[in-house]
Design a protein around this motif. Structure first.
Motif, PDB file in Angstrom:
ATOM      1  N   ASN A  41      12.416  46.028  80.710  1.00  0.00           N
ATOM      2  CA  ASN A  41      12.499  45.462  79.358  1.00  0.00           C
ATOM      3  C   ASN A  41      11.183  44.861  78.869  1.00  0.00           C
ATOM      4  O   ASN A  41      11.112  43.666  78.569  1.00  0.00           O
ATOM      5  CB  ASN A  41      13.648  44.445  79.266  1.00  0.00           C
ATOM      6  N   VAL A  65      16.908  45.848  71.808  1.00  0.00           N
ATOM      7  CA  VAL A  65      17.531  44.609  71.346  1.00  0.00           C
ATOM      8  C   VAL A  65      16.553  43.660  70.636  1.00  0.00           C
ATOM      9  O   VAL A  65      16.915  43.082  69.603  1.00  0.00           O
ATOM     10  CB  VAL A  65      18.287  43.909  72.510  1.00  0.00           C
ATOM     11  N   THR A  81      24.289  40.760  66.125  1.00  0.00           N
ATOM     12  CA  THR A  81      25.547  41.055  66.824  1.00  0.00           C
ATOM     13  C   THR A  81      25.330  41.070  68.328  1.00  0.00           C
ATOM     14  O   THR A  81      24.467  41.788  68.841  1.00  0.00           O
ATOM     15  CB  THR A  81      26.106  42.421  66.371  1.00  0.00           C
ATOM     16  N   VAL A 132      26.646  42.279  71.659  1.00  0.00           N
ATOM     17  CA  VAL A 132      27.566  43.295  72.178  1.00  0.00           C
ATOM     18  C   VAL A 132      28.393  42.661  73.303  1.00  0.00           C
ATOM     19  O   VAL A 132      27.833  42.082  74.247  1.00  0.00           O
ATOM     20  CB  VAL A 132      26.776  44.525  72.678  1.00  0.00           C
ATOM     21  N   GLN A 138      25.493  39.839  79.131  1.00  0.00           N
ATOM     22  CA  GLN A 138      24.630  40.676  79.967  1.00  0.00           C
ATOM     23  C   GLN A 138      23.204  40.119  79.970  1.00  0.00           C
ATOM     24  O   GLN A 138      22.738  39.602  78.967  1.00  0.00           O
ATOM     25  CB  GLN A 138      24.659  42.144  79.484  1.00  0.00           C
ATOM     26  N   ARG A 196      18.954  40.365  80.947  1.00  0.00           N
ATOM     27  CA  ARG A 196      17.767  41.193  81.139  1.00  0.00           C
ATOM     28  C   ARG A 196      16.582  40.279  81.463  1.00  0.00           C
ATOM     29  O   ARG A 196      16.602  39.092  81.124  1.00  0.00           O
ATOM     30  CB  ARG A 196      17.421  41.968  79.846  1.00  0.00           C
ATOM     31  N   TYR A 254      30.025  49.181  68.492  1.00  0.00           N
ATOM     32  CA  TYR A 254      28.586  49.191  68.200  1.00  0.00           C
ATOM     33  C   TYR A 254      27.917  50.499  68.627  1.00  0.00           C
ATOM     34  O   TYR A 254      27.125  51.074  67.884  1.00  0.00           O
ATOM     35  CB  TYR A 254      27.910  48.009  68.902  1.00  0.00           C
ATOM     36  N   TYR A 256      29.347  54.604  75.677  1.00  0.00           N
ATOM     37  CA  TYR A 256      28.467  53.534  76.157  1.00  0.00           C
ATOM     38  C   TYR A 256      29.094  52.754  77.303  1.00  0.00           C
ATOM     39  O   TYR A 256      30.308  52.599  77.370  1.00  0.00           O
ATOM     40  CB  TYR A 256      28.166  52.576  75.003  1.00  0.00           C
ATOM     41  N   ASP A 301      27.751  49.160  79.608  1.00  0.00           N
ATOM     42  CA  ASP A 301      26.615  48.235  79.688  1.00  0.00           C
ATOM     43  C   ASP A 301      26.201  47.986  81.136  1.00  0.00           C
ATOM     44  O   ASP A 301      26.912  48.344  82.075  1.00  0.00           O
ATOM     45  CB  ASP A 301      26.937  46.915  78.975  1.00  0.00           C
ATOM     46  N   ARG A 335      19.958  42.957  85.459  1.00  0.00           N
ATOM     47  CA  ARG A 335      18.862  43.896  85.757  1.00  0.00           C
ATOM     48  C   ARG A 335      17.621  43.068  86.060  1.00  0.00           C
ATOM     49  O   ARG A 335      16.845  42.734  85.182  1.00  0.00           O
ATOM     50  CB  ARG A 335      18.628  44.801  84.554  1.00  0.00           C
TER      51      ARG A 335
HETATM   52  N1  UDP Z   1      22.446  44.500  72.456  1.00  0.00           N
HETATM   53  C1  UDP Z   1      23.174  43.581  71.678  1.00  0.00           C
HETATM   54  N2  UDP Z   1      23.043  43.633  70.301  1.00  0.00           N
HETATM   55  C2  UDP Z   1      22.219  44.530  69.671  1.00  0.00           C
HETATM   56  C3  UDP Z   1      21.490  45.452  70.476  1.00  0.00           C
HETATM   57  C4  UDP Z   1      21.618  45.395  71.862  1.00  0.00           C
HETATM   58  O1  UDP Z   1      23.922  42.744  72.201  1.00  0.00           O
HETATM   59  O2  UDP Z   1      22.135  44.498  68.434  1.00  0.00           O
HETATM   60  C5  UDP Z   1      22.573  44.430  73.930  1.00  0.00           C
HETATM   61  C6  UDP Z   1      22.887  45.743  74.626  1.00  0.00           C
HETATM   62  O3  UDP Z   1      24.281  45.968  74.706  1.00  0.00           O
HETATM   63  C7  UDP Z   1      22.275  45.526  76.008  1.00  0.00           C
HETATM   64  C8  UDP Z   1      21.092  44.588  75.751  1.00  0.00           C
HETATM   65  O4  UDP Z   1      21.286  44.065  74.436  1.00  0.00           O
HETATM   66  O5  UDP Z   1      23.185  44.878  76.864  1.00  0.00           O
HETATM   67  C9  UDP Z   1      19.742  45.257  75.822  1.00  0.00           C
HETATM   68  O6  UDP Z   1      19.744  46.400  75.033  1.00  0.00           O
HETATM   69  P1  UDP Z   1      18.474  47.328  74.799  1.00  0.00           P
HETATM   70  O7  UDP Z   1      18.818  48.292  73.706  1.00  0.00           O
HETATM   71  O8  UDP Z   1      17.241  46.536  74.572  1.00  0.00           O
HETATM   72  O9  UDP Z   1      18.289  48.198  76.143  1.00  0.00           O
HETATM   73  P2  UDP Z   1      18.694  48.105  77.695  1.00  0.00           P
HETATM   74  O10 UDP Z   1      18.105  46.852  78.243  1.00  0.00           O
HETATM   75  O11 UDP Z   1      20.197  48.099  77.794  1.00  0.00           O
HETATM   76  O12 UDP Z   1      18.104  49.338  78.282  1.00  0.00           O
END
Ligand code: UDP
Length: 348
Positions: free
Chosen positions: A177, A196, A211, A213, A218, A220, A293, A298, A300, A304
């Motif tokens: 990330n 995100v 929003t 999700v 979750q 990162r 969404y 999808y 999640d 990570r």
């Molecule tokens: N996410 C969210 N709202 C948004 C966009 C993403 O809650 O408007 C969440 C998404 O479900 C994930 C995390 O943010 O759990 C990170 O998403 P990203 O698209 O950055 O990529 P990822 O880390 O999953 O590869």
């Protein structure tokens, strides 16, 4: 050193090119579909650019694989929304096109520095993901999100197999990330199809709801791009050949936070910005179901977090930029860009 970067206008590609040109005497040969992030590099005599497509400009690519010392195939779709919307497109680009380039590296005996991804660990239950120990865990076929992870994993395995049989010199790096200026375009965020951090910046600018999700529990580990690029520079320099045929996580475990915490912190930084302190009205933070969404394909990933013991040891590297600073720098750069290109706010 001569470096070929395919996807040079991408998030990692253009930051890396700027760093190479500013701090070394290396030459960069780059190709991409467009050049909008490359402004300052384009007039540097050590940078050559071709506006081209990895699927079309095959002769140019082969010629430059032959000519260069290190090849970095950075062309890929790396946005979860698109894994679900266009899994075949992800497969064609991320797997097939990149496999062609890897095979050329084998043919011409060139070193490849290849972007694997933290996504290959998938839903691994380990508290910290280790390059040489962790299991790579993905969901059922119907959950199309995993196609990206699988494409990248298979390429990792192909590259590794060529490497261990003496046909290829490689280093695989796994970004966790990475964030920073020009992460994704605000246009993509308008459609709800960006990563995100860019997505939340676009919502804040447009005063649309942020929003979370599935409640945003979750987690990162957000890594500032300058830290990531510092690690990549050491991989490219490859002191004492330490990175030969190694897989290396590049992330910042200290910057771990939940998506809900991320949203609140980003909103606070935005509200404290001099141009937005007196806006009066700000995005609310709401919740949305993942299926609504992203669609039903999808699934999640709940945690990570990288082990960076190997990066510390092989690269003598340590990430230095904390979460709040990383987000502040990222948000401020997007706001500045929005200022200097009037109308972006409308376009969002
Ligand atoms: N996410 C969210 N709202 C948004 C966009 C993403 O809650 O408007 C969440 C998404 O479900 C994930 C995390 O943010 O759990 C990170 O998403 P990203 O698209 O950055 O990529 P990822 O880390 O999953 O590869």
């Amino acid at each position: 050193m001569k470096i070929l970067i395919l996807g040079v206008n991408g998030f990692i590609g253009h930051h890396l090119t700027n760093r190479i040109l500013a701090t070394t005497d290396w030459r960069v040969y780059g190709m991409d579909l467009s050049e909008d992030r490359l402004e300052s590099a384009l007039c540097n005599p050590r940078f050559q650019f071709l506006e081209g497509d990895i699927a079309i400009n095959r002769e140019w690519i082969e010629y430059h694989v032959k000519k260069c010392d290190v090849i970095m195939p950075l062309v890929a779709i790396a946005t979860p929304k698109l894994y679900v919307e266009d899994p075949i497109g992800v497969y064609n680009l991320d797997f097939e096109m990149n496999l062609n380039v890897v095979k050329q590296c084998v043919k011409y005996r060139k070193r490849v520095v290849f972007p694997s991804t933290s996504e290959v660990y998938g839903a691994c239950p380990d508290p910290e993901f280790s390059e040489d120990e962790s299991f790579l865990v993905v969901g059922p076929i119907q959950k199309e999100r995993w196609i990206y992870s699988c494409c990248k994993q298979l390429l990792d395995r192909v590259i590794y197999a060529y490497g261990t049989r003496g046909h290829l010199e490689f280093t695989l790096f796994r970004p966790f990330n990475w964030i920073g200026p020009r992460l994704d375009s605000l246009y993509a965020a308008k459609e709800g199809s960006s990563r995100v951090v860019t997505q939340f910046i676009a919502e804040l600018l447009m005063r649309r709801p942020i929003t979370l999700v599935d409640g945003g529990r979750q987690k990162r580990c957000f890594t500032y791009v300058d830290d990531g690029i510092a690690a990549l520079m050491k991989i490219l320099a490859n002191k004492d050949d330490r990175c030969r045929n190694e897989i290396i996580n590049i992330g910042n475990p200290d910057n771990e936070c939940s998506v809900a915490e991320l949203a609140h912190l980003m909103k606070k930084i935005f509200m404290d910005h001099p141009d937005h302190r007196r806006d009066g009205e700000y995005s609310e933070i709401t919740e949305v179901a993942a299926a609504e969404y992203y669609g039903k394909g999808y699934q999640d990933i709940y945690t990570r977090k990288p082990s960076i013991a190997k990066a510390r040891k092989l690269l003598d590297w340590e990430p230095a930029i904390d979460l709040e600073t990383s987000l502040t720098k990222t948000i401020y750069s997007f706001l500045e860009e929005n200022e200097t290109h009037p109308g972006t706010e409308d376009r969002c």
